[in-house]
Write a protein that holds these residues in place. Structure first.
Motif, short mmCIF file in Angstrom:
data_model
loop_
_atom_site.label_atom_id
_atom_site.label_comp_id
_atom_site.label_asym_id
_atom_site.label_seq_id
_atom_site.Cartn_x
_atom_site.Cartn_y
_atom_site.Cartn_z
N LEU A 67 0.83 -1.20 0.00
CA LEU A 67 0.00 0.00 0.00
C LEU A 67 0.86 1.25 0.00
O LEU A 67 0.54 2.24 -0.67
CB LEU A 67 -0.93 -0.01 1.22
N LYS A 68 1.98 1.20 0.74
CA LYS A 68 2.90 2.33 0.79
C LYS A 68 3.52 2.59 -0.58
O LYS A 68 3.61 3.74 -1.05
CB LYS A 68 4.01 2.05 1.80
N VAL A 69 3.93 1.53 -1.26
CA VAL A 69 4.52 1.66 -2.59
C VAL A 69 3.51 2.25 -3.57
O VAL A 69 3.83 3.14 -4.37
CB VAL A 69 5.03 0.29 -3.10
N PRO A 79 3.88 7.80 -8.74
CA PRO A 79 3.46 9.09 -9.29
C PRO A 79 2.11 8.98 -10.02
O PRO A 79 1.85 8.00 -10.73
CB PRO A 79 4.59 9.44 -10.26
N THR A 80 1.29 9.98 -9.81
CA THR A 80 0.01 10.04 -10.51
C THR A 80 0.22 10.63 -11.89
O THR A 80 1.32 11.09 -12.23
CB THR A 80 -0.99 10.91 -9.73
N ALA A 137 3.69 17.10 -14.49
CA ALA A 137 4.47 18.18 -13.89
C ALA A 137 5.97 17.92 -13.94
O ALA A 137 6.78 18.83 -13.75
CB ALA A 137 4.04 18.39 -12.45
N ALA A 138 6.36 16.67 -14.16
CA ALA A 138 7.79 16.32 -14.18
C ALA A 138 8.47 16.97 -15.37
O ALA A 138 7.85 17.21 -16.42
CB ALA A 138 7.94 14.80 -14.26
#
Length: 372
Positions: free
Chosen positions: A54-56, A61-62, A68-69
């Motif tokens: 779940l943390k991963v 990135p969404t 935005a990158a």
């Protein structure tokens, strides 16, 4: 082709959870790392693996993050491309280490244009390794690799500064004990109980200050050149020539005597197997890991303190300290260490000219031979 048979035992297990040994669980991160969970209940291991997954997923990135990158470097000057421009290290172990470090760096910022790399990006890669993973030495290695990478970027004109140099240096506590001369003698006394060649390997390391990779590969015909033992340091590439008359007085060792073949076994190697050992016949080369394991066994037989026990490599440090006390040997030349001043004095573009180790006449007052 039939599908692989499913393991019923693993039914309902979270992604990445494995049991390499009965009752012992690990979790594999999507980036390839294997992180131990330990000996816990199956339900406990499942809960931890599920939380990690779940943390991963939360950190992924969404689409908005990707928009935005910064765009990929149009000229191909990315972090990954710059890492590939760093010259390969001479030592095999160092090359393997760099490959592992590069994998981490690429996973984090590999596609980033090097011109956009900032100190913040470097810190965000280094600090979690030290603070979350609790691996200060690895964090230090990653920082060092980033600094080297940025230095290479400046050399190539890809970067104007070195953002990695401004990051905080991870604090590493060296726990391994130094090897004293008394320790050396105690281990040396047990060497023959472990292997017939270990005593010679230890003596050779002490009188030359050479590392185990060098000790393993030294040959009589190839490395004895004139009145010197000549070899190239694996990490620095420095070619060193040590006079055969070099004497370490306190240990009662003379290089010329140490390299003589007294085993009764014909071999081109100075340190060689004195009897058949597994797949290694008598007279064959002794590999570096075998040297380390044999030294550790002799250390245990000597019943010296087990906590933070020194390794074979610590003989190199002991050698430097003993020669420094003896006072007539240039230890910087002997160990093949380089700084800016030394590089200017001894730099050779093709590395074909050896650095002959400076050995001055010994002060008669210091000739107090202590036989081992």
């Amino acid at each position: 082709m039939n599908a692989a048979k499913r393991n019923a035992h693993r039914r309902g297990w979270p992604r990445g959870l494995y049991e390499p040994r009965e009752g012992y669980y690990v979790w594999r991160h999507p980036d390839g790392r294997t992180i131990p969970i330990g000996r816990v209940s199956l339900q406990g291991a499942k809960a931890q693996a599920l939380a990690a997954n779940l943390k991963v997923e939360a950190m992924a990135p969404t689409l908005l993050d990707k928009m935005a990158a910064p765009p990929p470097a149009v000229d191909g000057r990315t972090v990954q491309a710059l890492l590939a421009k760093i010259p390969l290290a001479a030592a095999a172990n160092t090359r393997r280490s760099h490959k592992s470090l590069d994998k981490r760096i690429v996973a984090a910022v590999g596609s980033m244009p090097v011109a956009d790399l900032r100190t913040q990006h470097c810190a965000e890669l280094i600090e979690p390794i030290e603070e979350v993973e609790k691996k200060a030495r690895l964090a230090l290695a990653v920082r060092s690799r980033l600094v080297t990478m940025c230095q290479r970027g400046m050399q190539l004109g890809w970067m104007q500064s070195n953002p990695a140099e401004s990051t905080r240096t991870p604090a590493v506590t060296v726990k391994r004990r130094r090897l004293s001369l008394d320790d050396f003698r105690a281990v040396r006394a047990k060497a023959d109980q472990v292997n017939g060649w270990l005593g010679k390997a230890m003596d050779l390391a002490l009188v030359t200050g050479a590392d185990r990779d060098t000790i393993s590969g030294l040959e009589r015909r190839a490395n004895v050149v004139g009145d010197c033992l000549q070899f190239r340091r694996g990490k620095t590439g420095v070619l060193i020539a040590i006079p055969l008359d070099l004497e370490l007085v306190v240990a009662g060792l003379v290089l010329r005597q140490v390299i003589k073949n007294t085993s009764g076994v014909a071999s081109r190697f100075i340190v060689h197997h004195t009897r058949n050992f597994g797949n290694a016949p008598a007279g064959s080369q002794v590999w570096v890991d075998t040297i380390s394991k044999a030294f550790r066994r002799a250390y245990e037989l000597a019943e010296l303190p087990a906590e933070n026990a020194p390794t074979f490599h610590e003989i190199r440090s002991l050698s430097k300290r003993l020669y420094k006390a003896q006072g007539n040997v240039d230890t910087k030349e002997l160990l093949g260490h380089q700084d800016e001043k030394t590089a200017e004095l001894y730099a050779d573009p093709r590395g074909s000219e050896a650095i002959r180790v400076t050995v001055k006449p010994l002060d008669p007052n210091k000739r107090q031979v202590n036989k081992m």
